[in-house]
Design a protein around this motif. Structure first.
Motif, PDB file in Angstrom:
ATOM      1  N   UNK B  68       0.666  11.618  19.196  1.00 39.93           N
ATOM      2  CA  UNK B  68       0.345  12.214  18.363  1.00 39.93           C
ATOM      3  C   UNK B  68      -0.393  11.563  17.081  1.00 39.93           C
ATOM      4  N   UNK B  69      -0.825  12.150  16.230  1.00 37.25           N
ATOM      5  CA  UNK B  69      -1.578  11.653  15.154  1.00 37.25           C
ATOM      6  C   UNK B  69      -1.304  10.282  14.426  1.00 37.25           C
ATOM      7  N   UNK B  70       0.084   9.999  14.329  1.00 33.75           N
ATOM      8  CA  UNK B  70       0.432   9.009  13.706  1.00 33.75           C
ATOM      9  C   UNK B  70       0.847   7.812  14.530  1.00 33.75           C
ATOM     10  N   UNK B  71       0.487   7.902  15.835  1.00 32.30           N
ATOM     11  CA  UNK B  71       0.570   6.929  16.712  1.00 32.30           C
ATOM     12  C   UNK B  71       1.750   6.895  17.818  1.00 32.30           C
ATOM     13  N   UNK B  72       2.643   7.830  17.499  1.00 31.61           N
ATOM     14  CA  UNK B  72       3.792   8.173  18.377  1.00 31.61           C
ATOM     15  C   UNK B  72       2.972   8.375  19.759  1.00 31.61           C
ATOM     16  N   UNK B  73       3.657   7.925  20.949  1.00 27.58           N
ATOM     17  CA  UNK B  73       3.209   8.110  22.144  1.00 27.58           C
ATOM     18  C   UNK B  73       4.165   8.456  23.105  1.00 27.58           C
ATOM     19  N   UNK B  74       3.807   9.498  24.010  1.00 30.79           N
ATOM     20  CA  UNK B  74       4.660   9.865  24.984  1.00 30.79           C
ATOM     21  C   UNK B  74       3.976   9.733  26.437  1.00 30.79           C
ATOM     22  N   UNK B  75       4.540   8.837  27.355  1.00 32.30           N
ATOM     23  CA  UNK B  75       3.945   8.601  28.557  1.00 32.30           C
ATOM     24  C   UNK B  75       4.499   9.753  29.557  1.00 32.30           C
ATOM     25  N   UNK B  76       3.558  10.522  30.209  1.00 36.17           N
ATOM     26  CA  UNK B  76       3.966  11.698  30.838  1.00 36.17           C
ATOM     27  C   UNK B  76       4.245  11.365  32.466  1.00 36.17           C
ATOM     28  N   UNK B  77       3.435  10.462  32.932  1.00 35.34           N
ATOM     29  CA  UNK B  77       3.926   9.982  34.229  1.00 35.34           C
ATOM     30  C   UNK B  77       3.235   8.527  34.544  1.00 35.34           C
ATOM     31  N   UNK B  78       3.774   7.855  35.472  1.00 36.87           N
ATOM     32  CA  UNK B  78       3.390   6.834  35.939  1.00 36.87           C
ATOM     33  C   UNK B  78       2.881   7.017  37.370  1.00 36.87           C
ATOM     34  N   UNK B  79       1.762   6.353  37.608  1.00 35.35           N
ATOM     35  CA  UNK B  79       0.946   6.907  38.895  1.00 35.35           C
ATOM     36  C   UNK B  79       0.735   5.530  39.734  1.00 35.35           C
ATOM     37  N   UNK B 166      12.891   0.852  47.762  1.00 38.84           N
ATOM     38  CA  UNK B 166      13.847   0.398  48.970  1.00 38.84           C
ATOM     39  C   UNK B 166      14.426   1.621  49.573  1.00 38.84           C
ATOM     40  N   UNK B 167      14.158   2.625  49.104  1.00 41.57           N
ATOM     41  CA  UNK B 167      14.532   3.874  50.083  1.00 41.57           C
ATOM     42  C   UNK B 167      15.953   4.127  49.440  1.00 41.57           C
ATOM     43  N   UNK B 168      16.591   5.099  49.840  1.00 44.21           N
ATOM     44  CA  UNK B 168      17.507   5.989  49.284  1.00 44.21           C
ATOM     45  C   UNK B 168      19.027   5.316  49.344  1.00 44.21           C
ATOM     46  N   UNK B 169      19.268   4.578  50.675  1.00 43.78           N
ATOM     47  CA  UNK B 169      20.666   4.259  51.063  1.00 43.78           C
ATOM     48  C   UNK B 169      20.911   2.889  51.085  1.00 43.78           C
ATOM     49  N   UNK B 170      20.138   1.965  50.330  1.00 45.96           N
ATOM     50  CA  UNK B 170      20.419   0.631  50.224  1.00 45.96           C
ATOM     51  C   UNK B 170      21.464   0.503  49.292  1.00 45.96           C
ATOM     52  N   UNK B 171      21.905  -0.542  49.441  1.00 46.33           N
ATOM     53  CA  UNK B 171      23.074  -0.943  48.377  1.00 46.33           C
ATOM     54  C   UNK B 171      22.772  -1.742  47.301  1.00 46.33           C
ATOM     55  N   UNK B 172      21.661  -2.544  47.457  1.00 52.26           N
ATOM     56  CA  UNK B 172      20.992  -3.180  46.532  1.00 52.26           C
ATOM     57  C   UNK B 172      19.382  -2.983  46.606  1.00 52.26           C
ATOM     58  N   UNK B 173      18.755  -3.527  45.588  1.00 55.91           N
ATOM     59  CA  UNK B 173      17.235  -3.501  45.748  1.00 55.91           C
ATOM     60  C   UNK B 173      16.581  -4.397  44.719  1.00 55.91           C
ATOM     61  N   UNK B 174      15.364  -4.771  44.996  1.00 57.58           N
ATOM     62  CA  UNK B 174      14.748  -5.680  44.239  1.00 57.58           C
ATOM     63  C   UNK B 174      13.156  -5.062  44.039  1.00 57.58           C
ATOM     64  N   UNK B 175      12.818  -5.251  42.701  1.00 59.67           N
ATOM     65  CA  UNK B 175      11.493  -4.695  42.543  1.00 59.67           C
ATOM     66  C   UNK B 175      10.715  -5.393  41.370  1.00 59.67           C
ATOM     67  N   UNK B 176       9.471  -5.069  41.069  1.00 64.44           N
ATOM     68  CA  UNK B 176       8.717  -5.275  39.962  1.00 64.44           C
ATOM     69  C   UNK B 176       8.375  -4.264  39.317  1.00 64.44           C
ATOM     70  N   UNK B 177       8.481  -4.755  38.011  1.00 64.82           N
ATOM     71  CA  UNK B 177       7.882  -3.751  36.859  1.00 64.82           C
ATOM     72  C   UNK B 177       6.719  -3.965  36.547  1.00 64.82           C
ATOM     73  N   UNK B 178       5.809  -3.109  36.694  1.00 67.14           N
ATOM     74  CA  UNK B 178       4.572  -3.254  36.405  1.00 67.14           C
ATOM     75  C   UNK B 178       4.062  -2.946  35.024  1.00 67.14           C
ATOM     76  N   UNK B 179       5.074  -2.322  34.242  1.00 68.17           N
ATOM     77  CA  UNK B 179       4.961  -1.766  32.968  1.00 68.17           C
ATOM     78  C   UNK B 179       5.710  -2.584  32.046  1.00 68.17           C
ATOM     79  N   UNK B 180       5.019  -2.512  30.744  1.00 67.30           N
ATOM     80  CA  UNK B 180       6.020  -3.222  29.633  1.00 67.30           C
ATOM     81  C   UNK B 180       7.178  -2.556  29.274  1.00 67.30           C
ATOM     82  N   UNK B 181       7.981  -3.333  28.372  1.00 67.34           N
ATOM     83  CA  UNK B 181       8.965  -2.420  27.685  1.00 67.34           C
ATOM     84  C   UNK B 181       8.338  -1.086  26.825  1.00 67.34           C
ATOM     85  N   UNK B 182       7.349  -1.552  26.188  1.00 71.29           N
ATOM     86  CA  UNK B 182       6.702  -0.546  25.477  1.00 71.29           C
ATOM     87  C   UNK B 182       6.471   0.586  26.200  1.00 71.29           C
ATOM     88  N   UNK B 183       6.045   0.480  27.208  1.00 72.72           N
ATOM     89  CA  UNK B 183       5.589   1.788  28.102  1.00 72.72           C
ATOM     90  C   UNK B 183       6.921   2.243  28.802  1.00 72.72           C
TER      91      UNK B 183
END
Lengths: 235, 235
Positions: B68-79, B166-183
């Motif tokens: 938006x013109x004042x800088x607010x950002x909406x991320x539509x999708x991560x790809x 990790x798929x749907x049915x695992x009880x636990x999972x570990x993964x990386x977050x490529x994006x920042x908190x801002x994202x």
DNA sequence: CGACGGGTTGAAGTAAATCAATAGGGGTGG
DNA sequence: CCACCCCTATTGATTTACTTCAACCCGTCG
């Protein structure tokens, strides 16, 4: 009226302006596409259904929505005559659809359309175009729901409706609201009370009049645009 | 892993699981589809561009967003790798796209794909399917942004990532977050501070661990599902 | 070393939600 | 025709979830 870009802010229904369902569905056997009448609040389809159908709104207005287990509702789109519904439903899109105002809707089995595509491949491309437009207008909706204030949300919403009715460049506009305050709230991601308060504040600002609760008269389109933060072109 | 319905909560990228860009683009002349390397924060395309291209993510992660013109950002999708971007951009979808993490992206002129469609009409249907999936997953995003609390938003988001990894049915999972908190904040429609607070509250609840800020370990997928209000099946 | 980009945490402020009461409008039935 | 009801909308008072403002931490890099 013929270009999608003429409706930068259109609701999720701008496909009507560019490419009507009729256009896509022309030539389909009529026996394969029965027309159904829906009273206000009547359900067209719900989450559980198999979803082997496309729909075209002929008259009235419907909306598709999703419900959370505790009853919260998010309206995904309002659909006006000429709009197609159902693209994306074959593949795990779980949403429901009901009439916002009395409506007439034509349904077409996906299989029938698939057969038609075999003989007329350009149909797939037209369908792709419809999906494409839906996608594009959904992005507007997103910014609106995710990043705009209550006033900006309502202003954007009214602006989109005003443009749909009266075109882009009019200075004023008058139109009907087929949906209730609750519907608007569930579309914009807010409460009915907030919707109502923003309506009256817009009225007090002189941007709109509300001769009836279902009739909106935009007195100053330019101001409405300002309030909508609709500067989607200058950046 | 092969059905879209296996990812009810997936991000706007579940297309990878069902139908990769490679699948759609197979057989295209390689000279027509140059590969570009993008560093973090580098722009792939922006709102102003003509947009006559489709893109396929080969490596890394990108995101498309609106400002938006004042800088607010909406991320539509991560790809993610395998995802296609650009469907819908020909017709008035104004958004920008940049790398969230270093990425490799292949671009294909729409015109080239259009030519291919002429000779191989089934391509249009595959493309339609990709659009369809994007549309469907966008609906999840919508409910999330419009109707969920901060905790539910973050839980839904992490759940989608966990399932993707990790798929749907695992009880636990570990993964990386490529994006920042801002994202993440701009994707979910909230502020970085709130994102951060919800992270720590999830941690204190014992639902997740954060060995590093970019590494998430889900200790209890079931609890996470509860918190996500992901009961998208029981209604 | 200092600066810088990201992240967390705290305190204070606020927009919107919630709770609650009232009003209007349209239809039905007495 | 009026009285009543139901549904929707408005308005007010209060609460709260999230934002905003601000300080601080931590790792990296010039």
């Amino acid at each position: 009226m013929l270009q999608a870009t003429a409706f930068p802010n259109a609701l999720d229904n701008s496909s009507a302006a560019v490419l009507s369902g009729i256009d896509v569905l022309a030539g389909l056997d009529d026996r394969q596409s029965p027309v159904r009448r829906l009273a206000r609040h009547e359900t067209l389809f719900s989450e559980g259904d198999e979803g082997g159908k496309y729909y075209e709104v002929l008259e009235g207005v419907v909306c598709s929505f999703r419900i959370l287990h505790d009853g919260r509702r998010q309206i995904l789109s309002f659909n006006y005559p000429g709009d197609m519904i159902g693209i994306g439903h074959e593949l795990g899109c779980k949403c429901s659809c009901e009439a916002v105002a009395d409506a007439r809707v034509r349904s077409i089995p996906v299989s029938a359309l698939d057969r038609s595509i075999k003989t007329r491949p350009e149909l797939a491309r037209k369908l792709l175009k419809v999906a494409t437009i839906e996608l594009a207008s959904m992005h507007d909706h997103f910014v609106m729901v995710g990043r705009k204030s209550a006033t900006e949300k309502l202003a954007s919403f009214l602006l989109a409706l005003a443009r749909r009715e009266c075109g882009d460049d009019a200075g004023t506009a008058t139109f009907q609201l087929p949906m209730t305050r609750t519907d608007i709230a569930d579309f914009l991601g807010m409460t009915i009370e907030t919707v109502s308060r923003r309506f009256t504040s817009l009225r007090k600002l002189g941007v709109i009049d509300l001769p009836q609760t279902t009739t909106v008269h935009v007195r100053d389109m330019f101001l409405l645009e300002e309030l909508a933060d609709s500067n989607e072109d200058d950046c």
